[in-house]
Scaffold this motif. Structure first.
Motif, PDB file in Angstrom:
ATOM      1  N   ALA A   1     110.526  10.141  -7.141  1.00  0.00           N
ATOM      2  CA  ALA A   1     109.873   8.855  -6.917  1.00  0.00           C
ATOM      3  C   ALA A   1     109.141   8.834  -5.584  1.00  0.00           C
ATOM      4  N   ALA A   2     109.809   9.302  -4.527  1.00  0.00           N
ATOM      5  CA  ALA A   2     109.171   9.320  -3.210  1.00  0.00           C
ATOM      6  C   ALA A   2     107.978  10.263  -3.193  1.00  0.00           C
ATOM      7  N   THR A   3     108.116  11.418  -3.843  1.00  0.00           N
ATOM      8  CA  THR A   3     107.018  12.384  -3.881  1.00  0.00           C
ATOM      9  C   THR A   3     105.821  11.832  -4.638  1.00  0.00           C
ATOM     10  N   ALA A   4     106.068  11.135  -5.748  1.00  0.00           N
ATOM     11  CA  ALA A   4     104.963  10.534  -6.503  1.00  0.00           C
ATOM     12  C   ALA A   4     104.179   9.550  -5.631  1.00  0.00           C
ATOM     13  N   LEU A   5     104.882   8.732  -4.848  1.00  0.00           N
ATOM     14  CA  LEU A   5     104.207   7.779  -3.975  1.00  0.00           C
ATOM     15  C   LEU A   5     103.483   8.490  -2.837  1.00  0.00           C
ATOM     16  N   GLU A   6     104.094   9.512  -2.260  1.00  0.00           N
ATOM     17  CA  GLU A   6     103.423  10.302  -1.227  1.00  0.00           C
ATOM     18  C   GLU A   6     102.133  10.914  -1.758  1.00  0.00           C
ATOM     19  N   ALA A   7     102.202  11.464  -2.959  1.00  0.00           N
ATOM     20  CA  ALA A   7     101.030  12.115  -3.546  1.00  0.00           C
ATOM     21  C   ALA A   7      99.906  11.117  -3.774  1.00  0.00           C
ATOM     22  N   LEU A   8     100.242   9.916  -4.188  1.00  0.00           N
ATOM     23  CA  LEU A   8      99.216   8.894  -4.395  1.00  0.00           C
ATOM     24  C   LEU A   8      98.506   8.561  -3.090  1.00  0.00           C
TER      25      LEU A   8
ATOM     26  N   THR B   1      89.074  18.039  -8.538  1.00  0.00           N
ATOM     27  CA  THR B   1      88.949  17.137  -9.671  1.00  0.00           C
ATOM     28  C   THR B   1      89.254  15.717  -9.230  1.00  0.00           C
ATOM     29  N   ARG B   2      88.364  14.795  -9.562  1.00  0.00           N
ATOM     30  CA  ARG B   2      88.578  13.404  -9.217  1.00  0.00           C
ATOM     31  C   ARG B   2      88.567  12.552 -10.474  1.00  0.00           C
ATOM     32  N   ALA B   3      89.519  11.616 -10.538  1.00  0.00           N
ATOM     33  CA  ALA B   3      89.547  10.663 -11.631  1.00  0.00           C
ATOM     34  C   ALA B   3      88.422   9.673 -11.425  1.00  0.00           C
ATOM     35  N   ALA B   4      88.125   8.913 -12.481  1.00  0.00           N
ATOM     36  CA  ALA B   4      87.039   7.940 -12.423  1.00  0.00           C
ATOM     37  C   ALA B   4      87.260   6.927 -11.314  1.00  0.00           C
TER      38      ALA B   4
ATOM     39  N   ASP C   1      92.022  11.842  -6.228  1.00  0.00           N
ATOM     40  CA  ASP C   1      91.862  13.296  -6.306  1.00  0.00           C
ATOM     41  C   ASP C   1      93.093  13.883  -6.986  1.00  0.00           C
ATOM     42  N   THR C   2      92.970  14.233  -8.247  1.00  0.00           N
ATOM     43  CA  THR C   2      94.119  14.723  -8.998  1.00  0.00           C
ATOM     44  C   THR C   2      94.577  16.098  -8.532  1.00  0.00           C
ATOM     45  N   THR C   3      93.659  16.865  -7.921  1.00  0.00           N
ATOM     46  CA  THR C   3      94.062  18.153  -7.370  1.00  0.00           C
ATOM     47  C   THR C   3      95.032  17.948  -6.207  1.00  0.00           C
ATOM     48  N   VAL C   4      94.758  16.971  -5.361  1.00  0.00           N
ATOM     49  CA  VAL C   4      95.649  16.685  -4.236  1.00  0.00           C
ATOM     50  C   VAL C   4      96.995  16.174  -4.746  1.00  0.00           C
TER      51      VAL C   4
END
Length: 486
Positions: free
Chosen positions: A155-162, A7-10, A14-17
């Motif tokens: 917080a760190a995980t959110a940035l890593e995921a992005l 799934t990819r946002a507009a 990649d929201t799945t990643v």
């Protein structure tokens, strides 16, 4: 979905990643974030109010060093960590990550958390302990797991995921203080000290609050302020046999009752002074009504006891009494001997600790001045009236949400939680939010967290709901991405 089923946002993220990265970091099997947080639980990093010798003890610095090592190992492009320690103040840890390519550069995102902890607070259940991390039934047990050690790792995980998912973020600064459990008494100085470095802060994400369940995204939008002080009524220089003095000298307790009646209706509990009350804003009222029965209180009332808004069928009235009404509690007393030792004595004085909860928009110092004047003016019978150890903190009320944040909350709630997000006011006082609100009045605030009913913050058997922590981490990542593109 693309050809791989992802799934990819507009915007191409990649929201799945995003989700897979977050789940990997919080996995009970080998998740780096969970492992790091478990190590932090082992450190008895008591807040200065509970460890006056914290500089020599070194546990706060140990917590800082532990988390810094984890953040440095994330490998975020261009990221730096720094320990900032003003003279005589508890340290602050900063993670500073430059904006991704193409993201907005006019604003900074600040993500807040804290690393100091409450003490053990009594006996823990068999197999559990404050400094012993235990993963059981989807929970991480241990002091500081949910209040508030998870924040650094989320917080760190959110940035890593992005970064893994092709997402974006403006310059992001994770700010971790070590004095929150002592009222954040050093934070104002750090916010002022760091103001030139942080620049224009457009989004503040505070990861230190709780919701009404572990199922949906909850945002705190207001906090009450508080006032506390010791009130003493003195009528004699020493105690006298009541048979000799009563009738001549009024009881200090009766005078105390009269003084309290000056400020509070003893039947309804409503406060008389206009400086202590305010109207509920329309947007806060709408949020309470939207949340409905999810905010209904479940407190351990004794048999036959009723809630203060007895007779109402509207949960909103009860909630507003807890979040937007001024309340007075007597939380301590002196001058009253234990019942077994109480003799026939006209006591020389009575002292009580008064604790007021104030509506979020009431100015605490103005309210304190009004209370002081009212309680000490024209004392009954000329008694000595003293007020000591006064403390005041103004609450916080979030400003209006901008369209990009409103729409992102709707989308994230649907796709991550499967339920609409809800907002709630908190009846307690968290000084750091008022400090951030005053420092950055034009910023958007996302005040959230995975805590919910029964998480036992501050008491034995504190635990963190791991699945809700995953969801909140994923939501934060997507909110930060949306800000970068707004």
């Amino acid at each position: 979905m693309d050809a791989k089923g992802e799934t990819r946002a507009a915007d191409g993220m990649d929201t799945t990643v995003i989700r897979e990265t977050v789940r990997d970091r919080w996995s009970p099997d080998s998740g780096a974030a969970l492992e790091g947080l478990s190590g932090l639980v082992e450190i008895p990093a008591l807040s200065p109010s509970f460890d006056a010798d914290w500089q020599r003890t070194g546990a706060l610095h140990d917590a800082i060093a532990h988390v810094r090592t984890y953040l440095d190992a994330r490998g975020l492009p261009g990221a730096t960590t720094e320990v900032v320690e003003l003279p005589g103040r508890t340290p602050v840890l900063l993670l500073d990550v430059p904006a991704t390519e193409g993201a907005r550069t006019d604003e900074t995102v600040v993500v807040y958390g804290h690393l100091d902890k409450q003490p053990e607070a009594g006996e823990w259940s068999p197999g559990l302990g404050p400094w012993k991390p235990v993963v059981k039934d989807g929970r991480l047990y241990g002091r500081g797991a949910n209040d508030d050690g998870y924040a650094a790792y989320a917080a760190a995980t959110a940035l890593e995921a992005l970064h893994a998912a092709g997402g974006a973020h403006a310059r992001a600064v994770v700010l971790l203080e070590t004095c929150e459990e002592s009222g954040s008494r050093d934070l104002d100085a750090y916010l002022e000290h760091l103001r030139p470095r942080l620049g224009e802060v457009g989004l503040v994400v505070c990861l230190d609050t709780s919701g009404a369940d572990h199922e949906r995204l909850w945002l705190a939008t207001s906090l009450r302020g508080m006032i506390s002080f010791d009130l003493t009524v003195r009528v004699l220089t020493s105690g006298v046999h009541s048979g000799h003095a009563s009738g001549f000298v009024p009881s200090s307790f009766r005078i105390l009752r009269e003084l309290l009646d000056r400020i509070e209706d003893p039947r309804s509990g409503e406060l008389h002074l206009p400086e202590l009350v305010t109207d509920v804003p329309a947007d806060r009222l709408a949020e309470v009504r939207a949340a409905g029965d999810a905010l209904a209180p479940t407190l351990p009332l004794v048999e036959g006891m009723r809630y203060s808004r007895d007779g109402t069928a509207d949960v909103a009235d009860l909630v507003l009494a807890n979040t937007w009404a001024t309340t007075l509690s007597v939380t301590g007393a002196e001058g009253l001997p234990p019942l077994a030792d109480a003799g026939n004595v006209l006591r020389p004085y009575t002292s009580v600790k008064l604790s007021f909860r104030l509506p979020p928009t009431v100015e605490a110092n103005t309210a304190l001045e009004a209370l002081t004047t009212t309680l000490t003016a024209d004392p009954p019978y000329g008694a000595q009236i003293d007020i000591a150890r006064a403390d005041a903190a103004t609450g916080w009320n979030a400003g209006p949400r901008v369209p990009w944040l409103e729409s992102t909350l709707d989308t994230v709630s649907d796709e991550v939680f499967g339920l609409p997000w809800r907002a709630l006011g908190l009846g307690g006082t968290i000084p750091f939010l008022g400090m951030f609100g005053r420092a950055y009045p034009d910023a958007q605030f996302v005040v959230t967290g995975p805590r919910g009913p029964g998480n036992n913050a501050h008491v034995p058997d504190e635990w963190l709901h791991l699945q809700q922590t995953e969801r909140v981490t994923e939501a934060v990542a997507r909110i930060i991405d949306a800000h970068a593109r707004a």
